[in-house]
Design an enzyme around this catalytic site. Structure first.
Site, PDB file in Angstrom:
ATOM      1  N   CYS A  69       1.018  -1.144  -0.089  1.00 57.03           N
ATOM      2  CA  CYS A  69       0.014   0.007  -0.035  1.00 57.03           C
ATOM      3  C   CYS A  69       0.774   1.189   0.290  1.00 57.03           C
ATOM      4  CB  CYS A  69      -1.177   0.177   1.145  1.00 57.03           C
ATOM      5  SG  CYS A  69      -1.960   1.473   1.400  1.00 57.03           S
TER       6      CYS A  69
ATOM      7  N   CYS B 172      -0.395   4.151   2.254  1.00 59.07           N
ATOM      8  CA  CYS B 172      -0.227   3.783   3.589  1.00 59.07           C
ATOM      9  C   CYS B 172       1.122   3.987   4.044  1.00 59.07           C
ATOM     10  CB  CYS B 172      -0.544   2.618   4.079  1.00 59.07           C
ATOM     11  SG  CYS B 172      -2.265   1.966   3.351  1.00 59.07           S
ATOM     12  N   ASP B 173       1.951   3.788   3.265  1.00 58.79           N
ATOM     13  CA  ASP B 173       3.546   3.674   3.506  1.00 58.79           C
ATOM     14  C   ASP B 173       4.497   4.573   2.744  1.00 58.79           C
ATOM     15  OD1 ASP B 173       2.920   1.710   5.399  1.00 58.79           O
ATOM     16  OD2 ASP B 173       2.984   0.048   3.954  1.00 58.79           O
TER      17      ASP B 173
END
Ligand code: NDP
Length: 321
Positions: free
Chosen positions: A133, A136-137
């Site tokens: 992701c 997300c990261d």
């Protein structure tokens, strides 16, 4: 007992809930304990959902769908379904917290789960440099070198997004041509921070605490090389999430839930399926939303044909058993 329980909180689940709630079916929607909102919660800009001329952020779109479902009376539970008993007139849905809900109809809209490469160190390094992701990261990889595996739209989208943070993004694809749409390809090719490594498969992930490099094998001549990098994003597609219904619902050869023609009807009366879990081909937010509509309408027609005494039980009994 409920008239309808919807499992899944992506575009299919929320759209089914909007239709079911507006039809006065008082739906209960089980939205997952950790990932309510589905895959779009992990996307950035959604440019192809009709009605948003300037695009909309994935999480914003999903929150709007949730609010719309709630506005008409959908009750949402943030928990995972751990067991489904679908045979018979009354379906039973067991949640992670032990609650058991009963309903006359179930809409199964669990979407799909990211594919893994199947490497020994993939799980171990997840969260330590290996990720599925970018939204997300990506933030953790400022001024780093990272690789994205895959040749589809997801890989192009992730790679392009990651250039906001990383100094260099290497797209690793097992063929020498991409599967991604022309627009996404062109955007990635035009980005000076993105490099392409063709005909390569990731064979090893190196690093103790954090990822320090990968070993890639050439799919043409079999030679292996090592690449030093800080992160590996895996974007090789997704598989339908069907584990809860194995042995109950018929599946297609592609692993999706089998439905009757253009309807959402599964092999069990009263059980309907929608979204990515039935769709091996299109897998778009808007097609999933349309599919959720079909499921809600099919459930409504099914309920309308049930005996009055059964429907009366659904109206009078407590929600949890
Ligand atoms: P796809 O199935 O389209 O692509 C998966 C890619 O990963 C392919 O290039 C495939 O290679 C490669 N791959 C699969 N398994 C492996 C493996 N084990 N090792 C190495 N490579 C592998 O999945 P996507 O997630 O990219 O897209 C799914 C759907 O979602 C598509 O319909 C896409 O259009 C849509 N989508 C749309 C977006 C948008 O419009 N904004 C954004 C993201 C997705 P090969 O080509 O060799 O098979």
């Amino acid at each position: 007992m409920r008239q309808i329980i919807i499992i899944g909180s992506g575009p299919a689940g929320y759209t089914a809930a909007i239709y079911a709630a507006r039809a006065n079916l008082s739906p209960l929607l089980i939205a997952s304990a950790v990932e309510a909102g589905g895959e779009l919660m992990k996307t950035t800009e959604v440019e192809n959902y009709p009605g948003f001329a300037e695009g909309i952020q994935g999480p914003e779109l999903m929150m709007a769908m949730q609010a719309q479902a709630e506005r008409f009376g959908t009750e949402i539970v943030l928990d995972d379904v751990v067991k489904l008993e679908l045979e018979g007139e009354v379906k039973r849905v067991t949640l992670g917290n032990g609650d058991v809900h009963e309903a006359l109809t179930v809409v199964f809209a669990t979407g799909s789960a990211y594919r893994k490469l199947g490497l020994e160190d993939e799980e171990r390094m997840s969260g330590h440099g290996v990720s599925w992701c970018a939204t997300c990261d990506g933030f953790f990889f400022r001024q780093k070198t990272i690789a994205v595996v895959g040749g589809g739209d997801s890989a192009m989208e992730e790679a392009t997004f990651l250039t906001k943070f990383a100094d260099k993004v290497i797209v690793i694809h097992r063929k020498d041509t991409l599967r991604a749409s022309k627009t996404m390809q062109d955007r990635a090719f035009a980005n000076p921070k993105i490099e392409f490594l063709w005909n390569k498969e990731v064979a090893h992930i190196y690093g103790d605490e954090l990822v320090t490099g990968i070993g890639v094998v050439d799919t043409v001549d079999g030679t292996e090389t090592t690449i030093d990098l800080d992160g590996l994003f895996i974007a090789i597609g997704a598989d339908p999430r069907t584990h809860l219904v194995h042995g109950q619902l018929d599946l297609t050869s592609e692993g999706t839930v089998a439905v009757d023609g253009r309807s959402s009807r599964t092999n069990i009366p009263g059980v309907f399926a929608a979204g990515d879990v039935i769709d091996p081909t299109y897998r778009q937010a808007v097609t999933a939303a349309g599919s959720g509509t079909v499921a809600a309408l099919d459930a409504e027609h099914y309920l309308a044909a049930l005996p009055q005494e059964l429907l009366a039980r659904a109206a009078s009994q407590p929600a949890t058993v």
